[in-house]
Design a protein around this motif. Structure first.
Motif, PDB file in Angstrom:
ATOM      1  N   VAL A  43      41.252  40.501  32.090  1.00  0.00           N
ATOM      2  CA  VAL A  43      41.100  39.126  32.559  1.00  0.00           C
ATOM      3  C   VAL A  43      40.144  38.383  31.626  1.00  0.00           C
ATOM      4  CG1 VAL A  43      40.473  37.668  34.531  1.00  0.00           C
ATOM      5  CG2 VAL A  43      41.367  39.965  34.932  1.00  0.00           C
ATOM      6  N   ALA A  44      40.590  37.226  31.129  1.00  0.00           N
ATOM      7  CA  ALA A  44      39.732  36.410  30.258  1.00  0.00           C
ATOM      8  C   ALA A  44      38.909  35.476  31.132  1.00  0.00           C
ATOM      9  CB  ALA A  44      40.600  35.612  29.279  1.00  0.00           C
ATOM     10  N   CYS A  45      37.662  35.889  31.399  1.00  0.00           N
ATOM     11  CA  CYS A  45      36.776  35.079  32.264  1.00  0.00           C
ATOM     12  C   CYS A  45      35.741  34.363  31.402  1.00  0.00           C
ATOM     13  CB  CYS A  45      36.025  35.969  33.240  1.00  0.00           C
ATOM     14  SG  CYS A  45      37.044  37.028  34.233  1.00  0.00           S
ATOM     15  N   GLY A  46      36.044  34.161  30.137  1.00  0.00           N
ATOM     16  CA  GLY A  46      34.996  33.899  29.137  1.00  0.00           C
ATOM     17  C   GLY A  46      34.813  35.240  28.477  1.00  0.00           C
ATOM     18  N   PRO A  47      33.928  36.099  29.025  1.00  0.00           N
ATOM     19  CA  PRO A  47      33.966  37.492  28.594  1.00  0.00           C
ATOM     20  C   PRO A  47      35.224  38.171  29.145  1.00  0.00           C
ATOM     21  CG  PRO A  47      32.343  37.191  30.342  1.00  0.00           C
ATOM     22  CD  PRO A  47      32.833  35.828  29.978  1.00  0.00           C
ATOM     23  N   ASP A  72      40.985  48.327  36.752  1.00  0.00           N
ATOM     24  CA  ASP A  72      42.085  49.236  37.115  1.00  0.00           C
ATOM     25  C   ASP A  72      42.524  48.908  38.533  1.00  0.00           C
ATOM     26  OD1 ASP A  72      42.098  50.552  34.744  1.00  0.00           O
ATOM     27  OD2 ASP A  72      41.117  52.373  35.467  1.00  0.00           O
ATOM     28  N   VAL A  73      43.809  48.722  38.708  1.00  0.00           N
ATOM     29  CA  VAL A  73      44.353  48.411  40.033  1.00  0.00           C
ATOM     30  C   VAL A  73      45.514  49.375  40.262  1.00  0.00           C
ATOM     31  CG1 VAL A  73      45.403  46.590  41.453  1.00  0.00           C
ATOM     32  CG2 VAL A  73      43.801  45.968  39.636  1.00  0.00           C
ATOM     33  N   THR A  74      45.649  49.898  41.468  1.00  0.00           N
ATOM     34  CA  THR A  74      46.804  50.781  41.719  1.00  0.00           C
ATOM     35  C   THR A  74      48.080  49.950  41.576  1.00  0.00           C
ATOM     36  OG1 THR A  74      46.828  50.337  44.081  1.00  0.00           O
ATOM     37  CG2 THR A  74      45.491  52.204  43.361  1.00  0.00           C
ATOM     38  N   ARG A  75      49.161  50.638  41.231  1.00  0.00           N
ATOM     39  CA  ARG A  75      50.422  49.920  41.026  1.00  0.00           C
ATOM     40  C   ARG A  75      50.843  49.202  42.318  1.00  0.00           C
ATOM     41  NH1 ARG A  75      53.185  51.092  36.290  1.00  0.00           N
ATOM     42  NH2 ARG A  75      52.196  52.724  35.069  1.00  0.00           N
ATOM     43  N   GLY A 131      48.946  35.658  32.949  1.00  0.00           N
ATOM     44  CA  GLY A 131      48.811  34.204  33.012  1.00  0.00           C
ATOM     45  C   GLY A 131      48.274  33.698  34.342  1.00  0.00           C
ATOM     46  N   GLU A 132      48.397  34.548  35.406  1.00  0.00           N
ATOM     47  CA  GLU A 132      47.894  34.135  36.727  1.00  0.00           C
ATOM     48  C   GLU A 132      46.373  34.034  36.704  1.00  0.00           C
ATOM     49  OE1 GLU A 132      49.342  33.391  39.546  1.00  0.00           O
ATOM     50  OE2 GLU A 132      51.398  34.145  39.395  1.00  0.00           O
ATOM     51  N   GLN A 133      45.845  33.080  37.503  1.00  0.00           N
ATOM     52  CA  GLN A 133      44.387  32.979  37.596  1.00  0.00           C
ATOM     53  C   GLN A 133      43.897  33.906  38.715  1.00  0.00           C
ATOM     54  OE1 GLN A 133      42.258  29.366  38.971  1.00  0.00           O
ATOM     55  NE2 GLN A 133      41.393  29.340  36.905  1.00  0.00           N
ATOM     56  N   VAL A 134      42.892  34.698  38.383  1.00  0.00           N
ATOM     57  CA  VAL A 134      42.367  35.643  39.382  1.00  0.00           C
ATOM     58  C   VAL A 134      40.847  35.562  39.429  1.00  0.00           C
ATOM     59  CG1 VAL A 134      44.235  37.343  39.258  1.00  0.00           C
ATOM     60  CG2 VAL A 134      42.335  37.486  37.641  1.00  0.00           C
ATOM     61  N   GLU A 135      40.319  36.130  40.514  1.00  0.00           N
ATOM     62  CA  GLU A 135      38.867  36.240  40.639  1.00  0.00           C
ATOM     63  C   GLU A 135      38.516  37.733  40.525  1.00  0.00           C
ATOM     64  OE1 GLU A 135      35.872  34.086  43.539  1.00  0.00           O
ATOM     65  OE2 GLU A 135      36.767  35.823  44.502  1.00  0.00           O
ATOM     66  N   ALA A 136      37.627  38.035  39.591  1.00  0.00           N
ATOM     67  CA  ALA A 136      37.171  39.416  39.411  1.00  0.00           C
ATOM     68  C   ALA A 136      35.803  39.548  40.062  1.00  0.00           C
ATOM     69  CB  ALA A 136      37.084  39.745  37.922  1.00  0.00           C
ATOM     70  N   THR A 137      35.662  40.524  40.964  1.00  0.00           N
ATOM     71  CA  THR A 137      34.357  40.722  41.613  1.00  0.00           C
ATOM     72  C   THR A 137      33.870  42.148  41.363  1.00  0.00           C
ATOM     73  OG1 THR A 137      35.421  41.350  43.667  1.00  0.00           O
ATOM     74  CG2 THR A 137      34.790  39.053  43.450  1.00  0.00           C
ATOM     75  N   PHE A 138      32.558  42.269  41.211  1.00  0.00           N
ATOM     76  CA  PHE A 138      31.961  43.608  41.048  1.00  0.00           C
ATOM     77  C   PHE A 138      30.494  43.542  41.446  1.00  0.00           C
ATOM     78  CE2 PHE A 138      30.147  42.238  36.988  1.00  0.00           C
ATOM     79  CZ  PHE A 138      31.096  41.330  36.500  1.00  0.00           C
ATOM     80  N   LYS A 139      29.988  44.701  41.892  1.00  0.00           N
ATOM     81  CA  LYS A 139      28.621  44.753  42.404  1.00  0.00           C
ATOM     82  C   LYS A 139      27.615  44.812  41.263  1.00  0.00           C
ATOM     83  CE  LYS A 139      29.719  46.987  46.735  1.00  0.00           C
ATOM     84  NZ  LYS A 139      29.476  48.111  47.625  1.00  0.00           N
ATOM     85  N   LEU A 196      45.193  38.236  31.023  1.00  0.00           N
ATOM     86  CA  LEU A 196      45.638  38.214  29.627  1.00  0.00           C
ATOM     87  C   LEU A 196      46.705  39.276  29.372  1.00  0.00           C
ATOM     88  CD1 LEU A 196      44.631  36.641  27.093  1.00  0.00           C
ATOM     89  CD2 LEU A 196      43.242  38.640  26.556  1.00  0.00           C
ATOM     90  N   ARG A 197      46.500  40.444  30.006  1.00  0.00           N
ATOM     91  CA  ARG A 197      47.388  41.574  29.685  1.00  0.00           C
ATOM     92  C   ARG A 197      47.406  42.532  30.873  1.00  0.00           C
ATOM     93  NH1 ARG A 197      44.992  42.547  24.962  1.00  0.00           N
ATOM     94  NH2 ARG A 197      43.623  44.140  25.814  1.00  0.00           N
ATOM     95  N   ILE A 198      48.571  43.117  31.122  1.00  0.00           N
ATOM     96  CA  ILE A 198      48.673  44.186  32.138  1.00  0.00           C
ATOM     97  C   ILE A 198      49.376  45.370  31.477  1.00  0.00           C
ATOM     98  CG2 ILE A 198      49.592  44.869  34.390  1.00  0.00           C
ATOM     99  CD1 ILE A 198      49.552  41.956  35.240  1.00  0.00           C
ATOM    100  N   VAL A 199      48.732  46.517  31.438  1.00  0.00           N
ATOM    101  CA  VAL A 199      49.383  47.701  30.848  1.00  0.00           C
ATOM    102  C   VAL A 199      49.335  48.856  31.852  1.00  0.00           C
ATOM    103  CG1 VAL A 199      48.960  47.146  28.413  1.00  0.00           C
ATOM    104  CG2 VAL A 199      47.224  48.376  29.690  1.00  0.00           C
ATOM    105  N   GLY A 200      50.365  49.700  31.802  1.00  0.00           N
ATOM    106  CA  GLY A 200      50.440  50.857  32.694  1.00  0.00           C
ATOM    107  C   GLY A 200      49.449  51.926  32.289  1.00  0.00           C
ATOM    108  N   LYS A 201      48.894  52.630  33.284  1.00  0.00           N
ATOM    109  CA  LYS A 201      47.938  53.713  33.004  1.00  0.00           C
ATOM    110  C   LYS A 201      48.091  54.731  34.132  1.00  0.00           C
ATOM    111  CE  LYS A 201      42.923  54.297  32.659  1.00  0.00           C
ATOM    112  NZ  LYS A 201      41.646  53.663  33.016  1.00  0.00           N
ATOM    113  N   GLY A 202      49.128  55.558  34.028  1.00  0.00           N
ATOM    114  CA  GLY A 202      49.406  56.543  35.073  1.00  0.00           C
ATOM    115  C   GLY A 202      49.684  55.852  36.390  1.00  0.00           C
ATOM    116  N   PRO A 203      48.973  56.237  37.462  1.00  0.00           N
ATOM    117  CA  PRO A 203      49.231  55.619  38.774  1.00  0.00           C
ATOM    118  C   PRO A 203      48.624  54.221  38.896  1.00  0.00           C
ATOM    119  CG  PRO A 203      47.512  57.288  38.940  1.00  0.00           C
ATOM    120  CD  PRO A 203      47.987  57.321  37.536  1.00  0.00           C
TER     121      PRO A 203
END
Lengths: 214, 365
Positions: B323-327, B332-335, B346-354, B310-317
């Motif tokens: 990501v709109a996954c429903g929720p 945070d991803v490094t640049r 707009g790209e479709q991605v998969e978000a994973t977390f433990k 949905l949105r990408i904003v800069g946050k230091g490094p």
């Protein structure tokens, strides 16, 4: 010549003593006024500021009424004495020193007081260091107080009576000489008065400027 | 909350200003050898707490104890001579560096050689000995705050109270100053309370972290617990938990809960009972992203949600990706990684977390 020396010394003595007494009264009260928060603080500040603009003749009139033979303090027999002039000049200079001291201390960052206390300063140690930090303003207050009395004529005339050899000071002597048409002596006295004011303020200004660097 | 014998402690503290309660704390304590980082948003009451600990603010209620003994206002000066206070602005006196550092010692009646020895020692330990004869007004912001710290450390106080001590220091000097302060606190084993709104500072300095919000002490624990397991939504928001999702526990088996979040199922470690309304908290650094359909490293993460960026904003490094996954899931991803992965809005991605990365806060029923 003896007269001139005596008048000059009396002017210096009376104004110096009145300034010193005003400092002893005005500095602590100004400090309290600057550091305290109380309900009628605004009113007290207004009264002090009005006092700073008090016309010397009004102060002279008030002191004359008090010290007059039939006045409430008439028994003290102070009217037409140098003491009476000192009292009137204290009334004139105290609000000036008090008001300017309060303004000078009030301009300090309030966090400085917190920092000093947080380092373990007692109340007196805190006040001493606040005075030290505000010393430029306080010396200016002292100069303004001295300036207000050394140049004052109305009150000195009213409560001192301009008695030769007793209560005649430089300003009252100048007024008398002008009224007599003796402009030469008046100009001479005015020169001495200016030199006196310059010397005292010069010393205070030197102290103030050397205090800029600690 | 500390279990050690407290050096300084407040109980049932209540500070009211202008008819409004600005601080209400049941108990707060600091023990020797520990540094409590008090964090919270601006205006939360952190600095007021610090001033209350030094009896420099009038409290309507409460008691202050030093080594277990109640300190009455009459004994305020005795208390203040056992603390060292550093404010956000250095508040140096209009004199030399050496005189500034000596001020607190002189207040305590210490004179002569002992003053010079101690002052020089602490100027040296803070790396400013060469500045000792300089006038305080000629110093940089970093140097001035070092003088302010030396002025407090030289007192060898029972407790150091530091109020945003690095706020006035420029970024270049700040990191080194934080390192030096941390080292000195460790070497001296002083009890210390440091107020800050910066979580990085708090994590670096604090052996404990106390979160104050709206004048209340919401959580007081080791920094890792506060950051990963906040006790309520306000604390979660303050400590940077950006994904906060309302849901309901569907089932719990062997300590693994399945939470229904608007039709999505999220697994989390929890013992909350089924049917319980919860808030799922997820830190952005615990989420991994990859473009849908792209092969990625094998992972043991139990949660996989697909959605569009949905949105990408800069946050230091880093860049912060929503990501709109429903929720909404925030990562945070490094640049460098964002560029390498080709992340774009707009790209479709998969978000994973433990499951261990998800912290559940039980809500009132």
């Amino acid at each position: 010549m003896d007269d001139l020396v005596q008048i000059t010394l009396l002017s210096l003595g009376v104004s110096g003593l009145a300034t010193a007494i005003s400092l002893l009264i005005g500095l602590p009260l100004g400090t309290v006024l600057a550091l305290s928060v109380f309900r009628s603080r605004g009113l007290v500040l207004s009264v002090v500021n009005t006092g700073m603009a008090l016309p010397p003749v009004v102060a002279g009139l008030a002191i004359a009424l008090m010290l007059w033979r039939s006045g409430p303090l008439g028994d003290l027999n102070l009217i037409y004495t140098p003491t009476a002039i000192v009292i009137a000049e204290v009334v004139i200079a105290t609000p000036v020193i008090l008001g300017l001291a309060a303004a000078g201390i009030g301009q300090l960052d309030p966090r400085l007081q917190v920092q000093l206390q947080g380092l373990g300063a007692s109340r007196y140690q805190t006040v001493w260091w606040l005075w030290r930090e505000a010393r430029l303003s306080l010396l200016a207050a002292l100069m303004a107080g001295f300036g207000s009395v050394i140049s004052e004529v109305g009150a000195a005339m009213m409560v001192g009576g301009n008695i030769s050899g007793q209560t005649r000071v430089l300003t009252t002597a100048i007024v008398l000489d002008v009224s007599r048409g003796d402009f030469g002596t008046a100009i001479e006295l005015a020169g001495i008065l200016l030199a006196l004011a310059f010397m005292v303020n010069g010393v205070l200004t030197w102290a103030q400027q050397s205090g800029r660097r600690g | 909350m500390t279990s050690l014998q407290p050096v300084l402690e407040v109980r049932d503290l209540r500070v009211v200003r202008g008819g409004r309660q600005v601080l209400g704390i049941q108990r707060f304590a600091v023990a020797a050898h520990e540094t409590v980082a008090v964090v919270g948003p601006n205006g939360a009451g952190k600095s007021t707490l610090l001033l209350a600990l030094s009896l420099l603010v009038g409290a309507q209620e409460g008691s202050l104890l030093l080594h277990g003994e109640v300190v009455t206002p009459r004994l305020a000066l005795n208390l203040r001579r056992q603390i060292g206070l550093v404010l956000a602005a250095p508040m140096l006196l209009d004199t030399t560096v050496r005189q500034n550092v000596a001020a607190g010692l002189r207040f305590r009646g210490i004179r002569g050689q002992q003053v010079s020895t101690r002052v020089d020692e602490w100027l040296d330990r803070l790396g400013i000995l060469p500045l000792r004869d300089r006038h305080a007004r000629e110093l940089s912001s970093g140097e001035a705050q070092r003088v302010s710290l030396a002025r407090a450390f030289v007192l060898e106080p029972e407790v150091l109270l530091l109020d945003e001590p690095f706020a006035s220091v420029d970024a270049a000097a700040r990191s080194q100053l934080i390192d030096d302060t941390e080292r000195l606190l460790r070497e001296t084993s002083r009890a210390c309370v440091v107020v800050t709104h910066d979580l990085d500072e708090a994590s670096r300095l604090g052996t404990r972290m106390a979160v104050i919000i709206d004048g209340q002490l919401r959580q007081d624990d080791v920094p890792q617990s506060v950051l990963s397991a906040p006790c309520d939504e306000d604390v979660a928001a303050f400590v940077g938990v950006q994904t906060r999702l309302l849901g309901r526990v569907e089932s719990v088996q062997d300590g693994l809960a399945v939470v229904d979040v608007g039709g999505c199922r999220i697994e989390a470690l929890s013992t909350l009972s089924p049917g319980r309304q919860v808030m799922c908290c997820l830190r952005p650094e615990d989420v991994t992203l990859r473009l849908s359909g792209q092969a990625g490293p094998v992972t043991s993460a139990r949660n996989r949600l697909t959605g569009n960026i949905l949105r990408i904003v800069g946050k230091g490094p880093f860049v912060q990706v929503t990501v709109a996954c429903g929720p909404m899931i925030v990562a945070d991803v490094t640049r460098a990684s964002a560029t390498e992965l080709g992340l774009r809005e707009g790209e479709q991605v998969e978000a994973t977390f433990k499951a261990t990365a998800v912290h559940l806060i039980g809500l009132q029923q």
